[in-house]
Design a protein around this motif. Structure first.
Motif, mmCIF file in Angstrom:
data_model
loop_
_atom_site.group_PDB
_atom_site.id
_atom_site.type_symbol
_atom_site.label_atom_id
_atom_site.label_comp_id
_atom_site.label_asym_id
_atom_site.label_seq_id
_atom_site.Cartn_x
_atom_site.Cartn_y
_atom_site.Cartn_z
ATOM 1 N N ASP A 37 52.269 69.921 30.559
ATOM 2 C CA ASP A 37 51.225 69.332 29.759
ATOM 3 C C ASP A 37 51.504 69.983 28.109
ATOM 4 O O ASP A 37 51.336 69.210 27.298
ATOM 5 C CB ASP A 37 49.888 69.489 30.105
ATOM 6 C CG ASP A 37 49.593 68.478 31.403
ATOM 7 O OD1 ASP A 37 50.501 67.509 31.602
ATOM 8 O OD2 ASP A 37 48.523 68.771 32.167
ATOM 9 N N LEU A 38 51.313 71.344 28.204
ATOM 10 C CA LEU A 38 51.862 72.011 27.038
ATOM 11 C C LEU A 38 53.011 71.408 26.337
ATOM 12 O O LEU A 38 53.181 71.137 25.096
ATOM 13 C CB LEU A 38 51.691 73.361 27.323
ATOM 14 C CG LEU A 38 51.946 74.261 26.022
ATOM 15 C CD1 LEU A 38 50.952 74.159 24.927
ATOM 16 C CD2 LEU A 38 52.068 75.629 26.216
ATOM 17 N N GLU A 58 62.899 72.643 42.831
ATOM 18 C CA GLU A 58 61.429 72.675 42.171
ATOM 19 C C GLU A 58 61.396 73.309 40.958
ATOM 20 O O GLU A 58 62.453 74.406 40.877
ATOM 21 C CB GLU A 58 60.444 73.045 43.179
ATOM 22 C CG GLU A 58 60.050 72.159 44.507
ATOM 23 C CD GLU A 58 59.043 72.620 45.185
ATOM 24 O OE1 GLU A 58 58.020 73.354 44.434
ATOM 25 O OE2 GLU A 58 58.606 71.999 46.150
ATOM 26 N N LEU A 59 60.794 72.781 39.878
ATOM 27 C CA LEU A 59 60.650 73.882 38.799
ATOM 28 C C LEU A 59 59.820 75.153 39.039
ATOM 29 O O LEU A 59 58.979 75.118 40.100
ATOM 30 C CB LEU A 59 59.693 73.063 37.477
ATOM 31 C CG LEU A 59 60.265 71.583 37.088
ATOM 32 C CD1 LEU A 59 59.375 71.020 36.344
ATOM 33 C CD2 LEU A 59 61.712 72.108 36.331
ATOM 34 N N ASP A 60 60.326 76.131 38.264
ATOM 35 C CA ASP A 60 59.464 77.234 38.362
ATOM 36 C C ASP A 60 58.129 77.164 38.202
ATOM 37 O O ASP A 60 57.598 76.260 37.326
ATOM 38 C CB ASP A 60 60.190 78.440 37.655
ATOM 39 C CG ASP A 60 60.087 78.220 36.026
ATOM 40 O OD1 ASP A 60 59.253 78.416 35.504
ATOM 41 O OD2 ASP A 60 60.937 77.732 35.736
ATOM 42 N N GLN A 61 57.258 78.194 38.674
ATOM 43 C CA GLN A 61 55.576 78.019 38.537
ATOM 44 C C GLN A 61 55.426 78.011 37.147
ATOM 45 O O GLN A 61 54.622 77.356 36.652
ATOM 46 C CB GLN A 61 55.052 79.132 39.392
ATOM 47 C CG GLN A 61 55.332 79.168 40.658
ATOM 48 C CD GLN A 61 54.577 77.696 41.570
ATOM 49 O OE1 GLN A 61 53.690 77.483 40.955
ATOM 50 N NE2 GLN A 61 55.242 77.162 42.192
ATOM 51 N N LYS A 62 55.791 78.988 36.175
ATOM 52 C CA LYS A 62 55.688 78.788 34.783
ATOM 53 C C LYS A 62 55.980 77.664 34.014
ATOM 54 O O LYS A 62 55.058 77.047 33.208
ATOM 55 C CB LYS A 62 56.309 80.007 34.182
ATOM 56 C CG LYS A 62 55.772 79.999 32.697
ATOM 57 C CD LYS A 62 56.916 81.301 31.900
ATOM 58 C CE LYS A 62 56.421 81.495 30.550
ATOM 59 N NZ LYS A 62 57.438 82.534 29.911
ATOM 60 N N LYS A 72 54.795 68.696 26.757
ATOM 61 C CA LYS A 72 54.462 67.464 26.466
ATOM 62 C C LYS A 72 53.755 67.338 25.040
ATOM 63 O O LYS A 72 54.155 66.341 24.176
ATOM 64 C CB LYS A 72 53.846 66.679 27.603
ATOM 65 C CG LYS A 72 53.656 64.972 27.233
ATOM 66 C CD LYS A 72 52.961 64.450 28.394
ATOM 67 C CE LYS A 72 52.617 62.942 28.218
ATOM 68 N NZ LYS A 72 51.935 62.426 29.247
ATOM 69 N N GLN A 73 52.687 68.116 24.974
ATOM 70 C CA GLN A 73 51.839 67.981 23.778
ATOM 71 C C GLN A 73 52.722 68.415 22.548
ATOM 72 O O GLN A 73 52.476 67.968 21.317
ATOM 73 C CB GLN A 73 50.512 68.987 24.113
ATOM 74 C CG GLN A 73 49.703 69.056 22.800
ATOM 75 C CD GLN A 73 48.376 69.590 23.064
ATOM 76 O OE1 GLN A 73 48.385 70.604 24.046
ATOM 77 N NE2 GLN A 73 47.476 69.617 22.206
ATOM 78 N N GLN A 74 53.336 69.471 22.822
ATOM 79 C CA GLN A 74 54.199 70.045 21.561
ATOM 80 C C GLN A 74 55.114 68.833 21.194
ATOM 81 O O GLN A 74 55.382 68.646 19.972
ATOM 82 C CB GLN A 74 55.132 71.152 22.157
ATOM 83 C CG GLN A 74 54.154 72.606 22.439
ATOM 84 C CD GLN A 74 55.018 73.621 22.945
ATOM 85 O OE1 GLN A 74 56.124 73.431 23.205
ATOM 86 N NE2 GLN A 74 54.525 74.721 22.804
ATOM 87 N N LEU A 75 55.810 68.198 22.069
ATOM 88 C CA LEU A 75 56.752 66.948 21.676
ATOM 89 C C LEU A 75 55.961 65.959 20.937
ATOM 90 O O LEU A 75 56.535 65.344 19.987
ATOM 91 C CB LEU A 75 57.582 66.656 22.804
ATOM 92 C CG LEU A 75 58.480 67.647 23.370
ATOM 93 C CD1 LEU A 75 59.195 66.970 24.982
ATOM 94 C CD2 LEU A 75 59.722 67.695 22.470
ATOM 95 N N GLU A 76 54.884 65.747 21.232
ATOM 96 C CA GLU A 76 54.168 64.551 20.903
ATOM 97 C C GLU A 76 53.514 64.909 19.642
ATOM 98 O O GLU A 76 53.191 63.984 18.659
ATOM 99 C CB GLU A 76 52.878 64.014 21.987
ATOM 100 C CG GLU A 76 53.318 63.355 23.171
ATOM 101 C CD GLU A 76 52.306 63.235 24.075
ATOM 102 O OE1 GLU A 76 51.289 63.593 23.899
ATOM 103 O OE2 GLU A 76 52.393 62.299 24.925
ATOM 104 N N ASN A 77 53.172 66.144 19.101
ATOM 105 C CA ASN A 77 52.629 66.542 17.876
ATOM 106 C C ASN A 77 53.660 66.918 16.944
ATOM 107 O O ASN A 77 53.330 67.376 15.938
ATOM 108 C CB ASN A 77 51.846 67.524 18.376
ATOM 109 C CG ASN A 77 50.576 67.536 19.097
ATOM 110 O OD1 ASN A 77 50.147 66.397 18.867
ATOM 111 N ND2 ASN A 77 50.133 68.268 19.604
ATOM 112 N N GLU A 78 54.926 66.573 17.207
ATOM 113 C CA GLU A 78 56.161 66.856 16.289
ATOM 114 C C GLU A 78 55.975 65.651 14.793
ATOM 115 O O GLU A 78 55.715 64.753 15.210
ATOM 116 C CB GLU A 78 57.361 66.585 16.652
ATOM 117 C CG GLU A 78 57.950 67.975 17.899
ATOM 118 C CD GLU A 78 59.315 67.652 18.050
ATOM 119 O OE1 GLU A 78 59.997 66.670 17.997
ATOM 120 O OE2 GLU A 78 60.034 68.739 18.769
#
Length: 292
Positions: free
Chosen positions: A283-284, A273-277, A286-292
């Protein structure tokens, strides 16, 4: 198509090879068997991806059998859907000068799969208690202390070698290697047929060696050595499976099914599993990639 149960092929008590069938009826056409194999090997490939991500187990698949028992084609067909990064195949031939300058297990140690991967040994460390037992003169090439002639290669020598092999397997099992040992149980008549095909089909001539016929004369000795080796070294952490090998599609399916079913018994083989952080910020990202 008949369901198979891997326990039916697993060696859990003393066996006599002469009493074990070299055929197994799945009550299905060859086309149906090959279709079932396609499905299970695809599942195996996905399971290997999970094993790779998990990173705590390695899988060692050991294949032994008489000449023409189908080891090469089994490897090709069973592991066809694996990611190339997740599997390494080693075919052990006559030891090289470098290998003979080390102890006989050295070349097998350095070929072991790392955690997360499958390793396939096409012929294995058991050659050192099979072909060398039928041809003890080969041991002299190892230049061992206290072995000066064939007369020095006695029962005590073989007992020691079996003990070393068992210790080798116990050690790697305790450190995360899951061991599967398959003996492809071929009849002498079927070997004859396959050798004849090598002679009759031009594209298969390259596989034939006159030495195959010389080794065939020693069939009974090899069967005795295989039987003894299997009976001495089949344990829960490193079991032997005797696979009927007169029909290649059936043998391949049984091996694939055995691997898949038994590996699925390990409940802890799961993608991490991914670490909690990281999970909290998906979502953040994902947003950073979409806003490139």
């Amino acid at each position: 198509m008949n369901t198979i149960h891997h326990e039916d092929f697993k060696v859990s008590s003393t066996i006599e090879l002469s009493k074990i069938p070299t055929t197994h009826d799945l009550d299905a056409s060859e086309k149906k068997i090959e279709k079932e194999l396609e499905e299970v090997r695809e599942k195996l490939g996905k399971l290997q991806d999970t094993l790779y991500a998990h990173g705590k187990y390695a899988v060692l698949v050991c294949l032994q059998g008489m000449d023409t028992s189908g080891k090469d084609s089994l490897i090709r067909e069973v592991f066809k859907d694996f990611n190339a990064r997740g599997i390494v195949v080693h075919s052990f031939k006559v030891p090289t000068a470098l290998e003979l300058s080390h102890d006989y297990l050295w070349r097998h140690y350095i070929a072991l799969p790392q955690r997360g991967k499958f390793g396939v040994f096409n012929r294995t460390h058991y050659e050192n208690v099979l072909v060398t037992r039928v041809h003890p003169e080969y041991i002299l090439g190892e230049n061992l202390p206290n072995v000066h002639s064939v007369e020095d290669i006695n029962d005590e020598f073989w007992d020691k070698r079996f003990s070393e092999i068992k210790n080798f397997e116990r050690h790697i099992a305790q450190n995360g290697t899951l061991i599967y040992k398959f003996y492809l149980h071929l009849s002498k008549d079927e070997q004859k047929n396959r050798l004849l095909r090598r002679l009759e089909k031009k594209e298969k001539n390259w596989k034939f060696s006159a030495g195959d016929l010389e080794e065939r004369k020693l069939w009974d000795q090899y069967q005795e050595c295989y039987q003894d080796a299997i009976n001495r070294t089949s344990f829960s952490h490193a079991p032997w499976y005797v696979i009927p090998a007169d029909d290649k599609p059936t043998a391949r399916y049984i091996v694939a099914r055995t691997l898949y079913d038994t590996l699925n018994e390990y409940d802890d083989i799961q993608e991490p599993e991914l670490d909690q952080k990281t999970k909290a910020n998906l979502d953040l990202y994902k947003q950073q990639l979409e806003n490139e």
